[in-house]
Design an enzyme around this catalytic site. Structure first.
Site, PDB file in Angstrom:
ATOM      1  NE  ARG A  35      22.728  80.523  56.808  1.00 59.54           N
ATOM      2  CZ  ARG A  35      21.503  80.542  57.321  1.00 59.54           C
ATOM      3  NH1 ARG A  35      20.686  79.508  57.112  1.00 59.54           N
ATOM      4  NH2 ARG A  35      21.086  81.574  58.043  1.00 59.54           N
ATOM      5  CD  GLU A 334      16.156  77.394  64.548  1.00 57.97           C
ATOM      6  OE1 GLU A 334      16.666  76.284  64.337  1.00 57.97           O
ATOM      7  OE2 GLU A 334      16.326  78.374  63.819  1.00 57.97           O
TER       8      GLU A 334
END
Length: 446
Positions: A35, A334
Site C-alpha cells: 500500500r 488469512e
C-alpha cells in the site's frame, strides 16, 4: 522454463523436542509495504519507506511501478544494527513519483495486491499497461476492479474474461466519481479504488453492494494510510453511509514511513509456543494497528495461551494444552490455515466460520487444508463457509502447499508435534516471509 528444485524438494518439517524459547524478528508487513509503495508513487513529492518487506510480492509491486516510470531507489541505513538483511531490515526505499507512462508490461505473479491495486494506477498512466502473471492469477477474481474502472471512465481490454491477462489503456487521467461494486470475494476491490481515488478528477465514491465484505481490517488499513498522507476519506465508521467510502480528489504528501512487522507472518511462531508449551517473543509488536494479525492475541489466548505486550515486544506463552475454538474469521481470513493447523492438534473440536472467500485465494484454501490434514490422519470437513475440525492422532506424510505460502507454514506448525511431516515447496513462503526455513530452525535452536 527450468524447474526450480525448491518447488519439487520435500522439506522435513522440524519436530520439536521440547518447549520453544525464542525471540523471532518478523519481517515487515506485506500489506503495509505494498500500500505504501502505491501511495508514494501517486504522491506529489518523494517519500521514504523504511524497513520495507523484501519478498516476492513486494518486489513484484516495486518492479511494476518502475515499469510505469516511478523511481524507487534502495539504500541501506548506516545507523541500522541490521544492515540490509534479506527481509528489508536496515533498508530504506526512496520513492520518486514521476509521470506514469506506458507502454509497459506488469508481472503480477500471484500477488492479489499487485493485480488489484495497480490497474487503477495504470488508468492514470499515459499509454497501454499490460498485466500478466502466474497461471493461478488467471483464476483469481478481478472483475470487481475491471468493471468499476470502466464505470469510472477507463478503457480495459480483457477479452470479456473479467480476469488476467488484460491491458489498461491509460489516458493520463481518470474522471472517477460514484461506482457500485460487489467486493464479497475480496476487500482488495475496495482498497484498490480508494488508493488511487485522490488522483481521480472527481475522487471516488465506492458503494459495496454484496451481502458480505471479508477482511475489513485491510480496508481500515487503507483508509488510515490514505489519511496519514493528507487524503480526505469518509467511511461508514466516521459517520458515513453503511458500505460506502468516499475519497476527495487532492494531492498526496510524500512522507517517511517505517513499516510494522507483519503480524500475520508472526502466526506460525506464536503457534509454535502454543503447540510446544513454550514462549516466543515478537519484538516491535505495535500497541495500535490495523493489521488483521493482531487478532492472534485473542484467538491463540482462547486456544490455551497467554500473552503480554512489553517493552521487549509481544511475549506469548503456551500452556501445554491446545483447546478447540468456535470462531468467525471473516475479518481475518488469512489466519485460517495456521489456526486450522493448531486446531488439528487440539484437545476438542473446532469450527472456523466466515471464510468462504478463501476458496478464491492463492489456492482453494478450504479444500487444500481439508485434504492435507486428512491425509495425515486428521478429520476435517468443509462447511459452506469454513471448516469443522475434529482432532485425531496424526502421522507423518507429505504436506502439499499448492504454491501457497500459508499452506507451507501450516504444515510446519503440524510438523512440530507430528514426526515425519515433509513439506512440498517450502520455498513458496518467499511470497511474503523470506528465509522462513532459517527463521523456523533458528527458533528451534537447530
Amino acid at each position: 522454463m527450468p524447474v526450480n528444485p525448491a518447488q519439487t524438494a520435500l522439506w522435513p518439517a522440524p519436530h520439536a523436542s521440547g518447549a520453544v524459547d525464542a525471540t523471532v524478528h518478523v519481517p515487515g508487513s506485506k500489506s503495509v509495504t505494498n500500500r505504501a509503495l502505491v501511495l508514494a508513487a501517486l504522491a506529489a513529492e518523494p517519500g521514504w519507506l523504511r524497513r520495507p518487506l523484501r519478498s516476492r510480492d513486494t518486489l513484484l509491486m516495486a518492479g511494476a511501478l518502475r515499469e510505469m516510470g516511478v523511481g524507487i531507489e534502495e539504500t541501506v541505513s548506516s545507523s541500522s544494527s541490521v544492515a540490509g538483511g534479506p527481509d528489508g531490515s536496515g533498508e530504506a526505499w526512496r520513492v520518486i513519483p514521476s509521470g506514469l507512462h506506458g507502454p509497459a508490461t506488469v508481472d503480477v505473479g500471484n500477488a492479489g495486491t499487485v493485480m488489484r491495486f495497480l490497474p487503477p494506477v495504470a488508468a492514470l498512466a499515459d499509454g497501454p499497461i499490460r498485466f500478466d502473471g502466474d497461471p493461478r492469477s488467471y483464476e483469481r477474481p478481478l472483475n470487481g476492479v475491471i468493471d468499476a474502472l470502466r464505470t469510472l471512465g477507463a478503457r480495459i481490454d480483457d477479452d470479456g474474461r473479467g480476469a488476467l491477462p488484460l491491458t489498461v489503456h491509460g489516458s493520463g487521467a481518470l474522471e472517477g466519481g460514484p461506482v457500485e461494486i460487489d467486493a464479497s470475494s475480496s476487500s482488495q476491490f475496495v482498497s484498490a479504488l480508494l488508493l488511487s481515488g485522490p488522483r481521480f478528477n472527481q475522487g471516488v465514491e465506492v458503494r459495496h453492494t454484496g451481502s458480505t465484505l471479508p477482511s475489513m481490517p485491510h480496508i481500515r488499513m487503507t483508509v488510515d494510510m490514505l489519511r496519514s498522507i493528507g487524503a480526505q476519506v469518509d467511511t461508514p465508521e466516521s459517520g458515513g453511509e453503511p458500505n460506502v467510502w468516499r475519497v476527495t480528489p487532492g494531492a498526496l504528501l510524500g512522507r517517511d514511513l517505517t513499516v510494522e512487522p507483519d503480524l500475520s507472518n508472526a502466526q506460525p511462531f506464536l503457534a509454535a509456543a502454543l503447540v510446544t508449551g513454550g514462549t516466543v517473543v515478537i519484538p516491535d509488536w505495535p500497541a495500535r494497528t490495523t493489521q488483521p494479525g493482531d487478532k492472534l492475541r485473542e484467538i491463540f489466548t482462547e486456544m490455551g495461551g497467554s500473552c503480554e505486550l512489553t517493552d521487549q515486544g509481544l511475549v506469548f506463552t503456551g500452556s501445554g494444552s491446545i483447546h478447540g475454538i468456535e470462531v468467525d474469521l471473516g475479518e481475518v481470513g488469512e489466519l485460517t490455515p495456521g489456526i486450522a493447523a493448531a486446531a488439528a492438534l487440539a484437545d476438542s473440536p473446532s469450527t472456523l466460520r466466515g471464510v468462504a472467500h478463501l476458496r478464491l485465494h492463492e489456492t482453494d484454501r478450504l479444500a487444500a487444508l481439508t485434504k492435507e490434514i486428512n491425509e495425515l490422519g486428521g478429520d476435517v470437513t468443509e462447511t459452506a463457509d469454513g471448516l469443522h475440525i475434529r482432532p485425531r492422532g496424526l502421522h507423518g506424510g507429505t504436506f502439499h502447499t499448492y504454491d501457497d505460502h500459508r499452506m507451507a507454514t501450516a504444515g510446519a506448525i503440524i510438523g512440530l508435534a507430528v514426526d515425519g511431516v515433509r513439506i512440498e515447496n517450502v520455498g513458496t513462503t518467499a511470497k511474503t516471509l523470506p528465509d522462513f526455513p532459517d527463521l523456523w530452525t533458528g527458533m528451534l535452536g537447530n
